[in-house]
Design a protein around this motif. Sequence first.
Motif, PDB file in Angstrom:
ATOM      1  N   ASP A   1      36.009  28.320  32.672  1.00  0.00           N
ATOM      2  CA  ASP A   1      36.441  27.021  33.193  1.00  0.00           C
ATOM      3  C   ASP A   1      36.714  27.036  34.698  1.00  0.00           C
ATOM      4  N   GLU A   2      36.474  28.159  35.343  1.00  0.00           N
ATOM      5  CA  GLU A   2      36.599  28.159  36.807  1.00  0.00           C
ATOM      6  C   GLU A   2      35.302  27.561  37.381  1.00  0.00           C
ATOM      7  N   GLY A   3      35.386  27.011  38.563  1.00  0.00           N
ATOM      8  CA  GLY A   3      34.268  26.241  39.114  1.00  0.00           C
ATOM      9  C   GLY A   3      33.030  27.061  39.444  1.00  0.00           C
TER      10      GLY A   3
ATOM     11  N   VAL B   1      41.994  44.617  46.434  1.00  0.00           N
ATOM     12  CA  VAL B   1      41.470  43.750  47.499  1.00  0.00           C
ATOM     13  C   VAL B   1      41.573  42.293  47.055  1.00  0.00           C
ATOM     14  N   GLY B   2      42.157  41.458  47.917  1.00  0.00           N
ATOM     15  CA  GLY B   2      42.326  40.042  47.573  1.00  0.00           C
ATOM     16  C   GLY B   2      43.552  39.853  46.695  1.00  0.00           C
ATOM     17  N   GLN B   3      43.775  38.594  46.314  1.00  0.00           N
ATOM     18  CA  GLN B   3      44.989  38.267  45.574  1.00  0.00           C
ATOM     19  C   GLN B   3      45.016  38.932  44.197  1.00  0.00           C
ATOM     20  N   ALA B   4      43.962  38.735  43.430  1.00  0.00           N
ATOM     21  CA  ALA B   4      43.916  39.337  42.095  1.00  0.00           C
ATOM     22  C   ALA B   4      43.980  40.861  42.211  1.00  0.00           C
ATOM     23  N   GLY B   5      43.247  41.405  43.189  1.00  0.00           N
ATOM     24  CA  GLY B   5      43.226  42.853  43.371  1.00  0.00           C
ATOM     25  C   GLY B   5      44.621  43.411  43.633  1.00  0.00           C
ATOM     26  N   GLY B   6      45.369  42.727  44.491  1.00  0.00           N
ATOM     27  CA  GLY B   6      46.730  43.175  44.812  1.00  0.00           C
ATOM     28  C   GLY B   6      47.641  43.094  43.600  1.00  0.00           C
ATOM     29  N   LYS B   7      47.494  42.019  42.834  1.00  0.00           N
ATOM     30  CA  LYS B   7      48.386  41.848  41.678  1.00  0.00           C
ATOM     31  C   LYS B   7      48.058  42.843  40.568  1.00  0.00           C
ATOM     32  N   VAL B   8      46.782  43.052  40.350  1.00  0.00           N
ATOM     33  CA  VAL B   8      46.400  43.973  39.277  1.00  0.00           C
ATOM     34  C   VAL B   8      46.702  45.424  39.678  1.00  0.00           C
TER      35      VAL B   8
ATOM     36  N   GLY C   1      47.871  32.425  31.768  1.00  0.00           N
ATOM     37  CA  GLY C   1      47.714  33.714  31.106  1.00  0.00           C
ATOM     38  C   GLY C   1      47.619  34.898  32.052  1.00  0.00           C
ATOM     39  N   MET C   2      47.604  34.630  33.370  1.00  0.00           N
ATOM     40  CA  MET C   2      47.314  35.677  34.352  1.00  0.00           C
ATOM     41  C   MET C   2      48.221  36.908  34.254  1.00  0.00           C
ATOM     42  N   ALA C   3      49.532  36.661  34.177  1.00  0.00           N
ATOM     43  CA  ALA C   3      50.456  37.803  34.139  1.00  0.00           C
ATOM     44  C   ALA C   3      50.215  38.618  32.871  1.00  0.00           C
TER      45      ALA C   3
ATOM     46  N   ILE D   1      47.404  38.801  31.198  1.00  0.00           N
ATOM     47  CA  ILE D   1      46.121  39.502  31.343  1.00  0.00           C
ATOM     48  C   ILE D   1      46.317  40.753  32.209  1.00  0.00           C
ATOM     49  N   ASN D   2      47.078  40.599  33.285  1.00  0.00           N
ATOM     50  CA  ASN D   2      47.288  41.742  34.182  1.00  0.00           C
ATOM     51  C   ASN D   2      47.999  42.887  33.472  1.00  0.00           C
ATOM     52  N   GLU D   3      48.950  42.532  32.609  1.00  0.00           N
ATOM     53  CA  GLU D   3      49.631  43.585  31.848  1.00  0.00           C
ATOM     54  C   GLU D   3      48.670  44.301  30.919  1.00  0.00           C
TER      55      GLU D   3
ATOM     56  N   LEU E   1      31.548  27.625  42.228  1.00  0.00           N
ATOM     57  CA  LEU E   1      31.640  28.523  43.389  1.00  0.00           C
ATOM     58  C   LEU E   1      32.139  29.904  42.941  1.00  0.00           C
ATOM     59  N   TYR E   2      33.129  29.908  42.024  1.00  0.00           N
ATOM     60  CA  TYR E   2      33.661  31.180  41.508  1.00  0.00           C
ATOM     61  C   TYR E   2      32.583  31.964  40.767  1.00  0.00           C
ATOM     62  N   GLN E   3      31.795  31.222  39.968  1.00  0.00           N
ATOM     63  CA  GLN E   3      30.766  31.905  39.173  1.00  0.00           C
ATOM     64  C   GLN E   3      29.703  32.511  40.100  1.00  0.00           C
TER      65      GLN E   3
ATOM     66  N   GLY F   1      35.516  36.452  41.786  1.00  0.00           N
ATOM     67  CA  GLY F   1      35.160  35.041  41.976  1.00  0.00           C
ATOM     68  C   GLY F   1      35.659  34.401  43.262  1.00  0.00           C
ATOM     69  N   GLY F   2      36.590  35.057  43.955  1.00  0.00           N
ATOM     70  CA  GLY F   2      37.187  34.421  45.138  1.00  0.00           C
ATOM     71  C   GLY F   2      36.438  34.749  46.412  1.00  0.00           C
ATOM     72  N   GLY F   3      37.187  35.025  47.488  1.00  0.00           N
ATOM     73  CA  GLY F   3      36.562  35.278  48.779  1.00  0.00           C
ATOM     74  C   GLY F   3      36.789  36.696  49.278  1.00  0.00           C
ATOM     75  N   THR F   4      38.064  37.063  49.460  1.00  0.00           N
ATOM     76  CA  THR F   4      38.367  38.360  50.080  1.00  0.00           C
ATOM     77  C   THR F   4      37.980  39.520  49.173  1.00  0.00           C
ATOM     78  N   GLY F   5      38.395  39.449  47.900  1.00  0.00           N
ATOM     79  CA  GLY F   5      38.076  40.526  46.965  1.00  0.00           C
ATOM     80  C   GLY F   5      36.599  40.544  46.649  1.00  0.00           C
ATOM     81  N   SER F   6      36.041  39.377  46.436  1.00  0.00           N
ATOM     82  CA  SER F   6      34.632  39.236  46.075  1.00  0.00           C
ATOM     83  C   SER F   6      33.713  39.821  47.144  1.00  0.00           C
TER      84      SER F   6
ATOM     85  N   ASP G   1      36.672  40.502  31.796  1.00  0.00           N
ATOM     86  CA  ASP G   1      36.350  39.085  31.754  1.00  0.00           C
ATOM     87  C   ASP G   1      37.665  38.330  31.582  1.00  0.00           C
ATOM     88  N   ASN G   2      37.969  37.425  32.492  1.00  0.00           N
ATOM     89  CA  ASN G   2      39.253  36.716  32.398  1.00  0.00           C
ATOM     90  C   ASN G   2      39.380  35.885  31.122  1.00  0.00           C
ATOM     91  N   ASP G   3      38.263  35.641  30.441  1.00  0.00           N
ATOM     92  CA  ASP G   3      38.345  34.926  29.162  1.00  0.00           C
ATOM     93  C   ASP G   3      38.636  35.865  27.997  1.00  0.00           C
TER      94      ASP G   3
HETATM   95  P1  GDP Z   1      40.714  36.352  46.868  1.00  0.00           P
HETATM   96  O1  GDP Z   1      42.175  36.512  47.199  1.00  0.00           O
HETATM   97  O2  GDP Z   1      39.990  35.538  47.868  1.00  0.00           O
HETATM   98  O3  GDP Z   1      40.030  37.657  46.645  1.00  0.00           O
HETATM   99  O4  GDP Z   1      40.596  35.541  45.501  1.00  0.00           O
HETATM  100  P2  GDP Z   1      41.539  35.611  44.212  1.00  0.00           P
HETATM  101  O5  GDP Z   1      41.864  37.014  43.933  1.00  0.00           O
HETATM  102  O6  GDP Z   1      42.677  34.660  44.345  1.00  0.00           O
HETATM  103  O7  GDP Z   1      40.650  34.997  43.049  1.00  0.00           O
HETATM  104  C1  GDP Z   1      39.471  35.562  42.619  1.00  0.00           C
HETATM  105  C2  GDP Z   1      39.342  35.496  41.132  1.00  0.00           C
HETATM  106  O8  GDP Z   1      40.354  36.280  40.548  1.00  0.00           O
HETATM  107  C3  GDP Z   1      39.415  34.153  40.461  1.00  0.00           C
HETATM  108  O9  GDP Z   1      38.353  34.093  39.541  1.00  0.00           O
HETATM  109  C4  GDP Z   1      40.750  34.134  39.740  1.00  0.00           C
HETATM  110  O10 GDP Z   1      40.723  33.501  38.507  1.00  0.00           O
HETATM  111  C5  GDP Z   1      41.019  35.582  39.516  1.00  0.00           C
HETATM  112  N1  GDP Z   1      42.441  35.904  39.624  1.00  0.00           N
HETATM  113  C6  GDP Z   1      43.308  35.511  40.609  1.00  0.00           C
HETATM  114  N2  GDP Z   1      44.515  36.074  40.412  1.00  0.00           N
HETATM  115  C7  GDP Z   1      44.402  36.839  39.290  1.00  0.00           C
HETATM  116  C8  GDP Z   1      45.304  37.677  38.585  1.00  0.00           C
HETATM  117  O11 GDP Z   1      46.481  37.845  38.922  1.00  0.00           O
HETATM  118  N3  GDP Z   1      44.805  38.305  37.481  1.00  0.00           N
HETATM  119  C9  GDP Z   1      43.540  38.155  37.038  1.00  0.00           C
HETATM  120  N4  GDP Z   1      43.169  38.801  35.935  1.00  0.00           N
HETATM  121  N5  GDP Z   1      42.658  37.381  37.684  1.00  0.00           N
HETATM  122  C10 GDP Z   1      43.087  36.723  38.792  1.00  0.00           C
END
Ligand code: GDP
Length: 377
Positions: free
Chosen positions: A137-139, A8-15, A178-180, A182-184, A141-143, A104-109, A164-166
């Motif tokens: 270091d994310e803002g 769900v959301g961008q991170a969700g789809g990528k992971v 580091g996102m790619a 981290i996802n791996e 709103l994310y926290q 931390g975002g909107g759709t997934g959160s 934890d993304n850190d």
């Molecule tokens: P959404 O699409 O509204 O759900 O929001 P995002 O998924 O873009 O972002 C939500 C959180 O996910 C933020 O804290 C980002 O740092 C984190 N994030 C975004 N993309 C990735 C990703 O590809 N991998 C990881 N591990 N975290 C991500």
Amino acid sequence: MKSVLVGVGQAGGKVATALAEYDDEMGFHAIRDAVAVNSAKADLQGLPLDTVLVGQDVVKGHGVGGDNELGAEVMQRDADEVMTGLSGRIDSATEAIFVVAGLGGGTGSGGAPVLAKELKRVYDVPVYAVGILPGRDEGSLYQANAGRSLKTLAREADSTILIDNDAWRESGDSVAEGMAAINERIARRVGLLLAAGEPIEDRSLGLGGESVDRDVAQSVVDTSEVINTLRTGGLAAVGYAESPASEDADDNVNVVTSTTRQALLTGTSLPDASTADAALLVAAGRPESLSRKGVERARSWVEEETGSMAVRGGDFPLATDDIAALVLLGGVERSPRVQEFMNRAAEAQAQTDGRNEGEQKRDAADAFQNDELDDLL
Ligand code: GDP
């Protein structure tokens, strides 16, 4: 564990994509299907998964920005459509459903807790979440978003594996850089965990089709052991490390124990999460290098270190020259990192609300049930 993923959301789809690709490359077939759900059309494009666009009536495919209340709302409105999209994929063979999201975002959160609740209402299998916490270091709103989402998700899902993304960021990398990577890392750890419980005859064992003799594996992990480790509910974490196996069987006693220590002390998805209600240690490698004595010692060490009497263990025969240790920790909500994060999130929410930060400080012991964070549902 035969699983269906919903990113769900961008991170969700990528992971979810990274996980499905890893499972495919390794030939594990533990991930039976994966679907991406988003309110932002652009974030769904290019994903090699089937997708469901939610909230079209409200946000016209442009996403919800960082508004996780709106994220929850659009998921609720379009829940039927999402459930219909999933219904043909979840069948009697499905052993677990994983909702994957950045918190931390909107759709997934906002969407992940709503979807977890809906899935639990309809299906009889465990519904787990893989929840990604924003880096420091994310803002704010994310926290704050992640705090509210986590509080709600921990209640709705059967267990939430926290990343934890850190945790796995290379020093010097920004979160984005580091996102790619981290996802791996997430894909390999969670992917191995899901594959560990699969019957061996159902999977090729990776690396060039070389096979490993099933009969020499001494104690194989069963899906029920993963489920039982997560049974305490709440929050979970995974740790992982690998080291080259030695030719010498005696040396491998030490390789297994030291790799397990690394997995737990420096390799967890939630740093400092070493107090747990339950744990599962999976030792992966060629059966002849997985020293029995080493695995037993490593398991006792995990018992001492986590303070848990419920430490399960098993082997994962894999055609590799390494010995890998994967540790699943169930019930880590009392760990310092979670407390620290919930405090950070509550302070961020207080800032967002314009309230006095000082008033928001809470005793670490009840931070996880922090009343200052509003439930999303
Ligand atoms: P959404 O699409 O509204 O759900 O929001 P995002 O998924 O873009 O972002 C939500 C959180 O996910 C933020 O804290 C980002 O740092 C984190 N994030 C975004 N993309 C990735 C990703 O590809 N991998 C990881 N591990 N975290 C991500």
